[in-house]
Design an enzyme around this catalytic site. Structure first.
Site, PDB file in Angstrom:
ATOM      1  N   ASP A 205       0.798  -1.237   0.000  1.00 11.36           N
ATOM      2  CA  ASP A 205       0.000   0.000   0.000  1.00 11.36           C
ATOM      3  C   ASP A 205       0.828   1.284   0.000  1.00 11.36           C
ATOM      4  O   ASP A 205       0.316   2.351  -0.283  1.00 11.36           O
ATOM      5  CB  ASP A 205      -0.920   0.027   1.230  1.00 11.36           C
ATOM      6  N   ASN A 581      21.973   4.063 -18.267  1.00 11.27           N
ATOM      7  CA  ASN A 581      22.103   4.901 -17.066  1.00 11.27           C
ATOM      8  C   ASN A 581      23.511   5.497 -16.950  1.00 11.27           C
ATOM      9  O   ASN A 581      24.105   5.517 -15.872  1.00 11.27           O
ATOM     10  CB  ASN A 581      21.775   4.104 -15.795  1.00 11.27           C
TER      11      ASN A 581
END
Ligand code: ADP
Length: 816
Positions: A205, A581
């Site tokens: 959550d 990256n």
């Protein structure tokens, strides 16, 4: 041992060290956590004493399960064993602690083998009523002290962490009672007289204060976005509407971020309860989009969504409204426990491993009793926080929600949550700039409208489209004109330039590659005059380039030529988008998360292919040019034995030692080996060479195979992380372009930006997003190898060695 640990770890403190030894003051977090934390890094700075004092540690998972818990467990177990600490795993959470016996088992190195890729938790989790009672906690204390354990790593949600805190508070009293009852001896009690606790937050959550992400959230977002992409294609075919219900209890984070990443038309979350009449505004918004040609509609509703009068907003209600008011064929999908399931994403595996290691460091560094701690992440920095402050603040949000103090709840969620809500509002199909925002927490309203251009330069990367789309919409929202330049600089010269509209970028976020078109060509002395002329001809007053190292280099060239061409005296900004990256100015470029997930999934498949009695070692070659990011992070997320990269010197003896180590490992009963090799780590130690060398060394013990992933690494649809990061970069881009265009207006109302601060790369650095001048970045760039001279992730490399059980003399740490 002591020397090795000293090289690997630094103590938590207000100052932290990068791997290059430079010190930097911690930055205030982007997310504005009022909770005071200390940063933890894994570096080669001297600090920590290994514990040979018989210290024991227990680790368990509790409450709701979450993907990534296994990675945290593995990290805790292996870090503890590596540091000379005995480690016990407790099965079934607090239930196992209360019941004791076989539930509390001493773990060995191999106990956590082959679990990284599994969802859920291999040691089980449970809700335990007995632990809520003092009698249960008394039994738990007895079981721990009998084994000499007084250090706990709890991986769970706020309930589990609250329970742990209570346990610690009562510890002294519990032990006194047990001694008095003759259940424990004086010496047992003396040895464990205090309890030290560190909590890791496992919860899909993302509802805990103090940390930007909790373990499992990114994987849950993967499940949601996979569902959104599936629903979108079927919905568009039938011109249907879908209502997607996602989890999150009282926290709307999953719905909010899924809305941003999944291009939802409307999102309902508990923190933004709509006023009565919301039904009409939702229908108006959705109808507008359909009028503009969108073939489907998507409403995401959080399971805890309510209106301003605290009445639940349900999926059924939304479906009925869309059917009755708009006549849409509307279906409901409730994702439910699917969101908790499946493999952990690369992000969850890595963040959990970093957090798990940090938890052990925290307990090892404790001299005597310490207050309960929570390990969290802020931006890209692992933090150690006061556990109960985080829990108390989280609980305060729940209370505020229950009492309908929504404003208060939102304040407590923090600034970045509010920013994301505002971003969603602007991006979700709100097409009328005049509708304004109650709280303009994003970019301020400009004094004048400008004409900005956006282009992509370099190889395509996932997340480019999400960033392009968000930039275009957010700039249009502010009333600016946006020119989309197709195909980079060659497109500019060919007049491949389009004025972008709101609807021209519909659904872009879900698509990989570059819809604008991208090209690797950089400006040259030959093309600069023509490029400047095109800038002038189209009255471009600010430029954004989204792309890889070529994008960065092109911007430097433009800036260097500002003296010669007035057309370049405009705000110049770069957003890094490349799977490698390797672009200076940010710790994460767009596309690298998607690539990493593809590589890690491929490693999982390879591992699976060796299931059974096939003893195999795989050598997987990754892209990245000279940048070892993908190899290193895939090694960390894939549980590899080593990762060969250009930035860290290695010789034939190192490969030989790895081969010997693997032979030993197989003889000890393990069945698989994985080595990552960056494509340019060494021109002579090729993938074939390493594979053949290992084949020879492993004769009769294992078979070695190579695997070149090639362009598959570009990945399929962008991951939620890449989509969301693209939107975050876009929000900062809008601020930057607008601010610097405005500040550099001359008396004739012309933009004349000449200062270094008006030519930057935007990026995530530590805990926050920053615009860093190109001139500053250029000084720290290795242009020959196309990498920044200092790379943050180098400090994580020791973890690969630790988790792979490398012996002290195997540790390579010398950088170029
Ligand atoms: P989560 O950790 O995911 O929030 P729960 O709230 O269900 O999940 O908590 C998990 C377990 O932690 C509970 O079953 C209980 O054993 C323990 N626990 C939770 N809250 C407390 C508390 N206030 N006191 C003691 N134990 C608690």
């Amino acid at each position: 041992m002591q020397q090795l640990i000293s090289r690997l770890l630094s103590p938590p403190g207000r100052r932290f060290l990068y791997s290059n030894g430079r010190e930097r003051e911690p930055e205030p977090s982007e997310s504005d956590h009022p909770l005071v934390g200390e940063q933890i890094s894994f570096t080669r700075a001297p600090s920590i004493t290994p514990r040979e004092d018989g210290r024991c540690l227990a680790v368990f998972t509790s409450g709701g399960d979450a993907q990534g818990m296994n990675s945290a467990l593995r990290a805790v177990v292996r870090m503890a064993i590596f540091s000379g600490v005995r480690v016990f795993a407790v099965r079934e959470g607090y239930k196992g602690l209360v019941e004791g016996g076989k539930h509390i088992e001493e773990f060995r190195w191999a106990s956590v083998s082959n679990i990284l890729h599994k969802g859920g938790t291999v040691v089980g989790t449970a809700r335990c009523k007995e632990f809520r009672e003092r009698e249960g906690r008394l039994k738990a204390a007895e079981n721990l002290v009998q084994r000499g354990i007084n250090n706990l790593v709890v991986i769970g949600g706020d309930g589990s962490l609250t329970g742990a805190n209570l346990f610690k508070k009562e510890w002294e009293g519990l032990l006194a009672e047990l001694e008095e009852a003759g259940r424990l001896t004086r010496s047992q009690v003396e040895k464990c007289k205090y309890l030290n606790i560190v909590g890791l937050v496992g919860s899909i959550d993302n509802d805990m204060c103090g940390t930007d992400m909790t373990i499992g959230t990114d994987s849950a977002l993967h499940r949601i976005i996979e569902a959104v992409d599936c629903l979108t294609s079927t919905a568009a075919s039938h011109q249907r509407s879908f209502v997607l219900e996602v989890m999150g209890r009282h926290c709307g984070y999953l719905a909010l971020m899924a809305g941003i990443a999944g291009c939802a038309d409307a999102v309902f979350i508990p923190e933004r309860p709509p006023n009565p009449g919301w039904e009409d505004s939702m229908c108006y918004q959705i109808a507008q989009c359909r009028d503009a040609g969108r073939r489907h509609s998507l409403v995401i509703v959080s399971e805890g969504a309510v209106d301003s009068e605290n009445r639940p907003i349900t999926s059924e209600q939304i479906r009925d409204i869309l059917q009755a008011k708009l006549g849409h064929d509307t279906r409901i999908t409730v994702l439910g426990h699917v969101q908790r399931g499946g493999k952990p994403s690369a992000y969850d595996r890595i963040i959990s491993a970093r957090m798990g290691a940090a938890a052990v460091i925290t307990l090892l560094n404790a001299e005597g009793e310490i207050p309960p701690k929570m390990i969290g992440v802020q931006g890209n920095v692992i933090m150690q926080l006061p556990l109960m402050d985080c829990v108390t603040k989280t609980r305060a949000i729940d209370t505020a929600m229950k009492t309908c103090e929504f404003k208060q709840a939102l304040e407590l969620r923090g600034r970045s949550f509010k920013r994301n809500m505002e971003l969603l509002r602007r991006l979700e199909s709100c097409r009328n700039p005049e509708c304004g925002s109650e709280e303009d927490i994003l970019s301020p309203t400009p004094v004048r409208r400008f004409k900005f251009a956006i282009m992509n330069v370099g190889a395509p990367a996932a997340g480019m489209n999400s960033c392009n789309r968000a930039c275009i919409r957010l700039l249009l929202y502010k009333g600016h004109t946006v020119l989309g330049v197709g195909n980079g600089f060659s497109g500019l010269l060919d007049d491949d330039i389009t004025e972008m509209s709101w609807d021209s970028v519909t659904n872009w976020a879900a698509e990989g590659g570059s819809n604008l078109g991208t090209n690797r060509i950089k400006p040259t002395a030959h093309t600069l005059p023509e490029i400047a002329a095109k800038f002038g001809e189209h009255h471009i007053e600010g430029l954004l380039i989204v792309g890889g190292f070529e994008a960065y280099h092109s911007l430097i060239i433009l800036e260097e030529n500002r003296k010669l061409y007035t057309a370049f005296r405009i705000p110049l900004l770069g957003v890094a988008a490349t799977i490698s990256n390797n672009v200076p100015g940010t710790e994460y470029s767009l596309g690298c998360d998607t690539a990493l997930n593809t590589i890690v999934s491929s490693c999982d498949i390879l591992r699976q292919s060796a299931q059974g009695n096939r003893k195999r070692v795989f050598v997987v070659e990754t892209m990245g040019g000279y940048c070892g990011y993908l190899a290193t992070m895939a090694a960390l997320a894939g549980g590899a034995d080593a990762a060969y990269i250009f930035e860290e010197k290695f010789t034939i003896s190192d490969i030989q030692r790895d081969a010997d180590y693997l032979v030993g490992k197989f003889k000890d009963g393990l069945e698989r080996g994985l080595l990552l090799r960056n494509e340019k780590c060494n021109e002579n130690f090729t993938t074939t060479f390493i594979t053949e060398l290992l084949s020879e060394q492993g004769k009769g013990v294992f078979i070695c195979r190579d695997s070149l992933l090639g362009h598959l690494q570009q990945g399929d649809a962008p991951t939620p992380y890449d989509r969301i990061l693209g939107v975050q970069y876009a929000a900062h881009t809008v601020d930057f372009l607008q601010k610097h265009a405005q500040e550099n207006l001359n008396s004739r109302d012309k933009v004349r930006a000449e200062n270094a601060e008006s030519a930057c790369m935007i990026g995530l650095q530590g805990t926050k997003f920053q615009a860093i001048p190109l001139q500053k970045l250029a000084k720290d760039t290795d242009f020959e190898h196309r990498i920044p001279t200092h790379q943050w992730w180098m400090s994580l490399r020791p973890l690969i060695a630790i988790f792979a059980k490398h012996k002290e003399h195997d540790f390579r740490g010398e950088t170029r």
